[in-house]
Design a protein around this motif. Structure first.
Motif, PDB file in Angstrom:
ATOM      1  N   GLU A  40       6.463  -9.015   2.652  1.00  0.00           N
ATOM      2  CA  GLU A  40       5.017  -9.277   2.610  1.00  0.00           C
ATOM      3  C   GLU A  40       4.274  -8.591   3.745  1.00  0.00           C
ATOM      4  OE1 GLU A  40       5.158 -13.578   5.014  1.00  0.00           O
ATOM      5  OE2 GLU A  40       4.576 -13.484   2.890  1.00  0.00           O
ATOM      6  N   THR A  41       5.001  -8.130   4.764  1.00  0.00           N
ATOM      7  CA  THR A  41       4.352  -7.444   5.887  1.00  0.00           C
ATOM      8  C   THR A  41       4.288  -5.932   5.675  1.00  0.00           C
ATOM      9  OG1 THR A  41       6.398  -7.117   7.170  1.00  0.00           O
ATOM     10  CG2 THR A  41       5.252  -9.224   7.431  1.00  0.00           C
ATOM     11  N   ALA A  42       4.840  -5.455   4.575  1.00  0.00           N
ATOM     12  CA  ALA A  42       4.850  -4.011   4.321  1.00  0.00           C
ATOM     13  C   ALA A  42       3.428  -3.468   4.247  1.00  0.00           C
ATOM     14  CB  ALA A  42       5.587  -3.710   3.020  1.00  0.00           C
ATOM     15  N   SER A  43       3.233  -2.299   4.810  1.00  0.00           N
ATOM     16  CA  SER A  43       1.913  -1.674   4.828  1.00  0.00           C
ATOM     17  C   SER A  43       1.965  -0.352   4.082  1.00  0.00           C
ATOM     18  CB  SER A  43       1.454  -1.438   6.271  1.00  0.00           C
ATOM     19  OG  SER A  43       0.231  -0.749   6.313  1.00  0.00           O
ATOM     20  N   PHE A  44       1.098  -0.198   3.114  1.00  0.00           N
ATOM     21  CA  PHE A  44       0.976   1.057   2.371  1.00  0.00           C
ATOM     22  C   PHE A  44      -0.423   1.619   2.633  1.00  0.00           C
ATOM     23  CE2 PHE A  44       4.107  -1.418  -0.040  1.00  0.00           C
ATOM     24  CZ  PHE A  44       5.151  -0.512  -0.117  1.00  0.00           C
ATOM     25  N   ASP A  45      -0.609   2.134   3.824  1.00  0.00           N
ATOM     26  CA  ASP A  45      -1.931   2.604   4.228  1.00  0.00           C
ATOM     27  C   ASP A  45      -1.979   4.124   4.366  1.00  0.00           C
ATOM     28  OD1 ASP A  45      -0.298   2.793   6.406  1.00  0.00           O
ATOM     29  OD2 ASP A  45      -1.602   1.684   7.788  1.00  0.00           O
ATOM     30  N   ASP A  46      -1.125   4.801   3.621  1.00  0.00           N
ATOM     31  CA  ASP A  46      -1.089   6.254   3.641  1.00  0.00           C
ATOM     32  C   ASP A  46      -2.435   6.812   3.187  1.00  0.00           C
ATOM     33  OD1 ASP A  46      -0.425   8.994   3.337  1.00  0.00           O
ATOM     34  OD2 ASP A  46       1.650   8.466   2.883  1.00  0.00           O
ATOM     35  N   VAL A  47      -2.928   7.812   3.887  1.00  0.00           N
ATOM     36  CA  VAL A  47      -4.208   8.411   3.520  1.00  0.00           C
ATOM     37  C   VAL A  47      -4.091   9.251   2.258  1.00  0.00           C
ATOM     38  CG1 VAL A  47      -5.044   8.433   5.895  1.00  0.00           C
ATOM     39  CG2 VAL A  47      -3.787  10.413   5.022  1.00  0.00           C
ATOM     40  N   VAL A  48      -2.877   9.606   1.873  1.00  0.00           N
ATOM     41  CA  VAL A  48      -2.644  10.404   0.675  1.00  0.00           C
ATOM     42  C   VAL A  48      -2.314   9.475  -0.487  1.00  0.00           C
ATOM     43  CG1 VAL A  48      -1.152  12.140  -0.400  1.00  0.00           C
ATOM     44  CG2 VAL A  48      -1.865  12.406   1.982  1.00  0.00           C
ATOM     45  N   SER A  49      -2.950   9.688  -1.609  1.00  0.00           N
ATOM     46  CA  SER A  49      -2.702   8.873  -2.794  1.00  0.00           C
ATOM     47  C   SER A  49      -1.258   9.043  -3.261  1.00  0.00           C
ATOM     48  CB  SER A  49      -3.648   9.284  -3.923  1.00  0.00           C
ATOM     49  OG  SER A  49      -3.244   8.717  -5.154  1.00  0.00           O
ATOM     50  N   PRO A  50      -0.627   7.969  -3.768  1.00  0.00           N
ATOM     51  CA  PRO A  50       0.738   8.107  -4.296  1.00  0.00           C
ATOM     52  C   PRO A  50       0.826   9.060  -5.484  1.00  0.00           C
ATOM     53  CG  PRO A  50      -0.187   5.950  -4.843  1.00  0.00           C
ATOM     54  CD  PRO A  50      -1.103   6.574  -3.858  1.00  0.00           C
ATOM     55  N   THR A  51      -0.293   9.331  -6.136  1.00  0.00           N
ATOM     56  CA  THR A  51      -0.295  10.301  -7.234  1.00  0.00           C
ATOM     57  C   THR A  51      -0.191  11.735  -6.713  1.00  0.00           C
ATOM     58  OG1 THR A  51      -2.713  10.383  -7.238  1.00  0.00           O
ATOM     59  CG2 THR A  51      -1.661   8.796  -8.722  1.00  0.00           C
ATOM     60  N   LEU A  52      -0.373  11.906  -5.402  1.00  0.00           N
ATOM     61  CA  LEU A  52      -0.246  13.221  -4.774  1.00  0.00           C
ATOM     62  C   LEU A  52       0.978  13.305  -3.872  1.00  0.00           C
ATOM     63  CD1 LEU A  52      -3.983  13.870  -3.779  1.00  0.00           C
ATOM     64  CD2 LEU A  52      -2.758  14.710  -5.795  1.00  0.00           C
ATOM     65  N   GLY A  53       1.559  12.155  -3.544  1.00  0.00           N
ATOM     66  CA  GLY A  53       2.733  12.132  -2.687  1.00  0.00           C
ATOM     67  C   GLY A  53       2.539  11.221  -1.496  1.00  0.00           C
ATOM     68  N   TYR A  54       2.494  11.812  -0.316  1.00  0.00           N
ATOM     69  CA  TYR A  54       2.403  11.048   0.931  1.00  0.00           C
ATOM     70  C   TYR A  54       1.943  12.008   2.024  1.00  0.00           C
ATOM     71  CZ  TYR A  54       6.893  13.397   1.470  1.00  0.00           C
ATOM     72  OH  TYR A  54       7.873  14.359   1.526  1.00  0.00           O
ATOM     73  N   ALA A  55       1.541  11.459   3.175  1.00  0.00           N
ATOM     74  CA  ALA A  55       1.129  12.310   4.297  1.00  0.00           C
ATOM     75  C   ALA A  55       2.346  13.083   4.799  1.00  0.00           C
ATOM     76  CB  ALA A  55       0.526  11.450   5.407  1.00  0.00           C
ATOM     77  N   PHE A  56       2.256  14.388   4.751  1.00  0.00           N
ATOM     78  CA  PHE A  56       3.412  15.253   4.958  1.00  0.00           C
ATOM     79  C   PHE A  56       3.337  15.978   6.291  1.00  0.00           C
ATOM     80  CE2 PHE A  56       5.396  19.505   4.200  1.00  0.00           C
ATOM     81  CZ  PHE A  56       6.701  19.080   3.976  1.00  0.00           C
ATOM     82  N   GLY A  57       4.421  15.911   7.058  1.00  0.00           N
ATOM     83  CA  GLY A  57       4.530  16.693   8.279  1.00  0.00           C
ATOM     84  C   GLY A  57       3.491  16.378   9.329  1.00  0.00           C
ATOM     85  N   ASN A  58       3.231  15.099   9.569  1.00  0.00           N
ATOM     86  CA  ASN A  58       2.259  14.670  10.591  1.00  0.00           C
ATOM     87  C   ASN A  58       0.858  15.208  10.318  1.00  0.00           C
ATOM     88  OD1 ASN A  58       4.220  13.253  12.166  1.00  0.00           O
ATOM     89  ND2 ASN A  58       4.921  15.216  12.995  1.00  0.00           N
ATOM     90  N   THR A  59       0.524  15.344   9.045  1.00  0.00           N
ATOM     91  CA  THR A  59      -0.813  15.773   8.658  1.00  0.00           C
ATOM     92  C   THR A  59      -1.367  14.759   7.663  1.00  0.00           C
ATOM     93  OG1 THR A  59      -0.215  17.043   6.679  1.00  0.00           O
ATOM     94  CG2 THR A  59       0.026  18.146   8.804  1.00  0.00           C
TER      95      THR A  59
END
Length: 261
Positions: free
Chosen positions: A111-130
């Motif tokens: 329940e503490t998991a955080s999914f606050d990636d700035v990149v949408s999951p339909t595009l992937g994830y924040a890649f390489g510290n960007t």
């Protein structure tokens, strides 16, 4: 040869006999009755909430010894092989479906998991510290499997994918079981195909891992030599291009799912 395999996951599941997971699930899913879950054909859903409501409906003929099933027995019980063979029923998941999976992970695993990636999951994830996605996109071509394709030319030796930046971990096999049993049938099949196990360090335990974004759609090459991305070692999270990859070329790795059948 480096292989990302479901084998250790199967071995772990096969050792679990009559665990109390079924008691946990009894409060949420009834295994008796005549109604059968509507499997949301072709994943045609609009928002996550109705999908969760649907998982509360009754499943017919779910065996009482379900909690003792191995990986392959669960896979066979939900007819995942037939689902995987029907390419027309396996579209690229929508944003709502990825968000639903994240919601279920938070409710049934952490329940503490955080999914606050700035990149949408339909595009992937924040890649390489960007704040940019990785160099691939998801697509389903007519008559073919959904898969990942290079969004630009990629040079040999470039980093293409980092599982550590995109994966969620399950603390134990019971959490993984709770999670998949909270899903509709076809999602169970997808997650079982997408999940893998890996060690975080050489002498550490195996963890069940899952990328709740399009990175899970990476396919294994039919022939090992056709793979164009690989990790350097069995415990590495970083996948490198093994040769030059042209824009719009399919991204392929290589792993083997060993059946216990």
């Amino acid at each position: 040869m480096i292989m990302y395999s479901h084998n250790s996951l199967d071995e772990t599941l096969a050792k679990i006999m009559m665990f109390t997971t079924c008691l946990f699930l009894a409060a949420r899913i009834s295994f008796d009755g005549d109604a059968v879950i509507d499997e949301f054909k072709h994943y045609s859903i609009g928002i996550p909430e109705p999908l969760f409501d649907q998982t509360r409906r009754l499943r017919k003929n779910t065996p009482a010894i379900y909690d003792s099933y191995s990986f392959d027995e669960i896979y066979n019980h939900f007819e995942c092989k037939a689902y995987a063979a029907d390419k027309s029923s396996r579209p690229v998941p929508s944003l709502e479906q990825w968000l639903f999976l994240r919601k279920q992970y938070k409710e049934f695993v952490d329940e503490t998991a955080s999914f606050d990636d700035v990149v949408s999951p339909t595009l992937g994830y924040a890649f390489g510290n960007t704040d940019e996605p990785p160099p691939f996109y998801a697509m389903k071509s007519p008559g073919k499997e959904r898969s990942l394709y290079a969004s630009r030319d990629i040079k040999q030796g470039e980093i293409v994918h980092d599982t550590a930046a995109s994966e969620t971990l399950f603390p134990d096999i019971y959490a993984y079981r709770r999670f998949i049993l909270s899903l509709p049938k076809n999602m169970i099949c997808d997650v079982m195909d997408w999940a893998w196990t890996r060690k975080l360090n050489e002498n550490g335990p195996d963890y069940v891992c899952l990328g709740i974004n399009i990175s899970s759609l990476i396919r294994t090459a039919d022939k090992e030599l056709d793979a164009n991305v690989r990790p350097e070692t069995n415990i590495s999270s970083i996948f490198y291009a093994t040769r030059d990859i042209q824009q719009d070329e399919e991204i392929l790795t290589h792993f083997i799912r060993l059946s216990a059948e």
